[in-house]
Write a protein that holds these residues in place. Structure first.
Motif, short mmCIF file in Angstrom:
data_model
loop_
_atom_site.label_atom_id
_atom_site.label_comp_id
_atom_site.label_asym_id
_atom_site.label_seq_id
_atom_site.Cartn_x
_atom_site.Cartn_y
_atom_site.Cartn_z
N GLY A 75 0.81 -1.21 0.00
CA GLY A 75 0.00 0.00 0.00
C GLY A 75 0.85 1.26 0.00
N ALA A 76 1.91 1.25 0.80
CA ALA A 76 2.80 2.40 0.85
C ALA A 76 3.49 2.63 -0.49
CB ALA A 76 3.84 2.20 1.94
N THR A 77 3.95 1.56 -1.12
CA THR A 77 4.61 1.68 -2.42
C THR A 77 3.69 2.30 -3.45
OG1 THR A 77 6.03 -0.23 -1.98
CG2 THR A 77 5.71 0.37 -4.28
N THR A 78 2.43 1.88 -3.46
CA THR A 78 1.45 2.44 -4.40
C THR A 78 1.20 3.92 -4.11
OG1 THR A 78 0.37 0.29 -4.65
CG2 THR A 78 -0.92 2.24 -5.23
N GLY A 181 12.63 1.91 6.01
CA GLY A 181 12.67 0.75 5.13
C GLY A 181 11.40 -0.08 5.12
N GLY A 182 10.34 0.40 5.78
CA GLY A 182 9.08 -0.32 5.79
C GLY A 182 9.05 -1.44 6.81
N PHE A 183 7.97 -2.22 6.74
CA PHE A 183 7.79 -3.35 7.65
C PHE A 183 8.64 -4.54 7.18
CE2 PHE A 183 3.95 -0.93 8.44
CZ PHE A 183 3.71 -1.11 9.79
N CYS A 184 9.14 -5.29 8.14
CA CYS A 184 9.88 -6.52 7.82
C CYS A 184 8.87 -7.58 7.38
CB CYS A 184 10.66 -6.99 9.04
SG CYS A 184 11.45 -8.61 8.82
N THR A 185 8.98 -8.04 6.16
CA THR A 185 8.01 -8.97 5.61
C THR A 185 8.25 -10.42 6.03
OG1 THR A 185 9.28 -9.10 3.55
CG2 THR A 185 7.49 -7.49 3.64
N ASP A 186 9.24 -10.65 6.87
CA ASP A 186 9.40 -12.00 7.43
C ASP A 186 8.26 -12.31 8.41
OD1 ASP A 186 11.72 -12.34 5.99
OD2 ASP A 186 13.04 -11.75 7.64
N GLY A 192 3.71 -8.52 16.38
CA GLY A 192 5.16 -8.38 16.29
C GLY A 192 5.66 -7.46 15.20
N GLU A 193 4.95 -7.38 14.07
CA GLU A 193 5.49 -6.60 12.96
C GLU A 193 5.52 -5.11 13.26
OE1 GLU A 193 1.25 -5.83 12.31
OE2 GLU A 193 2.36 -7.61 12.94
N ASP A 194 4.57 -4.62 14.08
CA ASP A 194 4.58 -3.20 14.41
C ASP A 194 5.66 -2.88 15.44
OD1 ASP A 194 3.20 -4.62 16.34
OD2 ASP A 194 1.50 -3.25 16.43
N THR A 195 5.86 -3.79 16.41
CA THR A 195 6.94 -3.60 17.38
C THR A 195 8.29 -3.60 16.68
OG1 THR A 195 5.57 -4.76 18.99
CG2 THR A 195 7.87 -4.40 19.58
N ASP A 196 8.42 -4.45 15.66
CA ASP A 196 9.66 -4.50 14.89
C ASP A 196 9.88 -3.20 14.12
OD1 ASP A 196 11.67 -6.82 13.58
OD2 ASP A 196 11.21 -5.16 12.22
N LEU A 197 8.83 -2.66 13.52
CA LEU A 197 8.97 -1.39 12.80
C LEU A 197 9.44 -0.30 13.74
CD1 LEU A 197 8.25 0.06 9.97
CD2 LEU A 197 6.35 1.01 11.30
N ALA A 198 8.87 -0.25 14.93
CA ALA A 198 9.27 0.77 15.90
C ALA A 198 10.73 0.59 16.32
CB ALA A 198 8.36 0.72 17.12
N GLN A 199 11.15 -0.66 16.52
CA GLN A 199 12.54 -0.93 16.89
C GLN A 199 13.48 -0.52 15.76
OE1 GLN A 199 13.61 -2.19 19.98
NE2 GLN A 199 15.59 -1.54 19.17
N THR A 200 13.07 -0.80 14.53
CA THR A 200 13.86 -0.40 13.37
C THR A 200 13.98 1.12 13.30
OG1 THR A 200 13.13 -2.36 12.15
CG2 THR A 200 14.08 -0.58 10.86
N ALA A 202 13.75 3.22 15.84
CA ALA A 202 14.62 3.65 16.93
C ALA A 202 16.09 3.46 16.57
CB ALA A 202 14.28 2.89 18.21
N ALA A 203 16.40 2.31 15.95
CA ALA A 203 17.78 2.04 15.55
C ALA A 203 18.27 3.03 14.49
CB ALA A 203 17.89 0.60 15.02
N ALA A 204 17.33 3.53 13.68
CA ALA A 204 17.67 4.51 12.64
C ALA A 204 17.60 5.94 13.16
CB ALA A 204 16.74 4.33 11.45
N ARG A 205 17.40 6.09 14.48
CA ARG A 205 17.31 7.41 15.12
C ARG A 205 16.13 8.23 14.59
NH1 ARG A 205 21.74 8.42 18.27
NH2 ARG A 205 23.58 7.10 17.91
N VAL A 206 15.06 7.54 14.31
CA VAL A 206 13.79 8.19 13.95
C VAL A 206 13.02 8.43 15.24
CG1 VAL A 206 11.57 7.87 12.80
CG2 VAL A 206 13.69 7.19 11.65
N GLY A 207 12.54 9.64 15.43
CA GLY A 207 11.85 9.98 16.66
C GLY A 207 10.47 9.36 16.77
N LEU A 208 9.88 9.49 17.95
CA LEU A 208 8.53 9.01 18.23
C LEU A 208 7.71 10.18 18.78
CD1 LEU A 208 6.53 6.57 18.54
CD2 LEU A 208 7.46 6.29 20.86
N ARG A 209 6.55 10.40 18.22
CA ARG A 209 5.70 11.52 18.64
C ARG A 209 4.27 11.04 18.83
NH1 ARG A 209 10.28 12.97 18.53
NH2 ARG A 209 11.15 14.89 17.65
#
Length: 276
Positions: A75-78, A181-186, A192-200, A202-209
């Motif tokens: 959906g995001a790609t489109t 980089g989007g959601f991990c498709t594994d 789990g996929e949303d927690t993974d996106l947030a962790q990704t 955080a690792a990329a130094r993207v803030g949370l608001r």
């Protein structure tokens, strides 16, 4: 700012109808609405019957866990290919508050919040009456989930606990989406996929608001607590998350499953397994 809403849907016809109607009432309408149908032809029928201009994306799916991460990425790609500058992900069972898109766009337009995950308050609605939910009165039922911040409308709160992020309602600019980089498709199925996106993020130094006034209202449907019907998916996805980030996600659910005797921890292989 060109704002696109991304919705993934499968076998939620009633929820989708109200979802579409709520977005049509937005104070600032979306530049585009992308609805991703996961193996459900009825999604196109609902969109057509509501005279919606949403763009449909089809994801093949026959059986097994739903590819939620893959569908959100599609959906995001489109949306990005269509020129979107801000992506708003809103689950199909959520009603958009009339000012939700406007509040997300306002926050994204501020330099100090532009490169961040933007999360709005979510109210879990009680069961509807015989006539269903009244969109004119849904804001009177506003009771944001107490476990997440809900700042006053027009304000933005800087967050630090990325485990509070959830994917049922959030926004991110196109440049920040690319950075994450989007959601991990594994991940497939529930959890789990949303927690993974947030962790990704955080690792990329993207803030949370946390964006005050960007309200969404979750339509009632029966659920179990803990979600035992998703036990297999949760164990699979929890193990994947542990491999990627070296800690266990969804710890509350894992403890609840263990307390019920549904799972046990295998210390030799360092993993949770279903009880015999």
């Amino acid at each position: 700012m060109r704002t696109a809403v991304v919705t993934i849907a499968a076998h939620r016809d009633t929820h989708l109808r109200l979802h579409l109607r709520s977005l049509a009432r937005s104070t600032v309408p979306p530049y585009e609405h992308v609805v991703v149908a996961i193996g459900d032809p009825a999604v196109a029928e609902v969109v057509a019957s509501e005279d919606s201009t949403a763009r449909l994306v089809w994801i093949e799916h026959d059986r097994g866990p739903l590819p939620l991460a893959l569908a959100r990425n599609a959906g995001a790609t489109t949306a990005l290919a269509g020129g979107a500058e801000l992506l708003v992900f809103l689950d199909v069972d959520c009603i958009a508050g009339t000012a939700m898109l406007e509040r997300y766009a306002d926050a994204a337009g501020q330099r100090r919040h532009h490169h961040a995950l933007l999360c709005g308050p979510v109210t879990y609605l009680p069961p509807p009456g015989p006539a269903g939910y009244d969109l004119d009165g849904v804001h009177e039922l506003r009771r944001p989930h107490p476990a997440r911040p809900a700042p006053p409308a027009g304000t933005v709160l800087i967050g630090s606990d990325y485990d509070l992020f959830w994917s049922l309602s959030f926004a991110v600019t196109a440049t920040t989406w690319d950075r994450i980089g989007g959601f991990c498709t594994d991940y497939t199925g529930y959890g789990g996929e949303d927690t993974d996106l947030a962790q990704t993020a955080a690792a990329a130094r993207v803030g949370l608001r946390w964006v005050g006034g960007a309200d969404a209202f979750h339509q009632y449907h029966p659920v179990s607590d803990p979600p035992v019907e998703h036990l297999a998916d949760i164990l699979t996805n929890a193990e994947l998350f542990h491999r990627r980030w070296h800690r266990w996600p969804m710890r509350g659910w894992l403890r609840a499953f263990e307390k019920r005797g549904l799972i046990t921890y295998d210390p030799r292989h360092r993993r949770w397994v279903e009880s015999a």
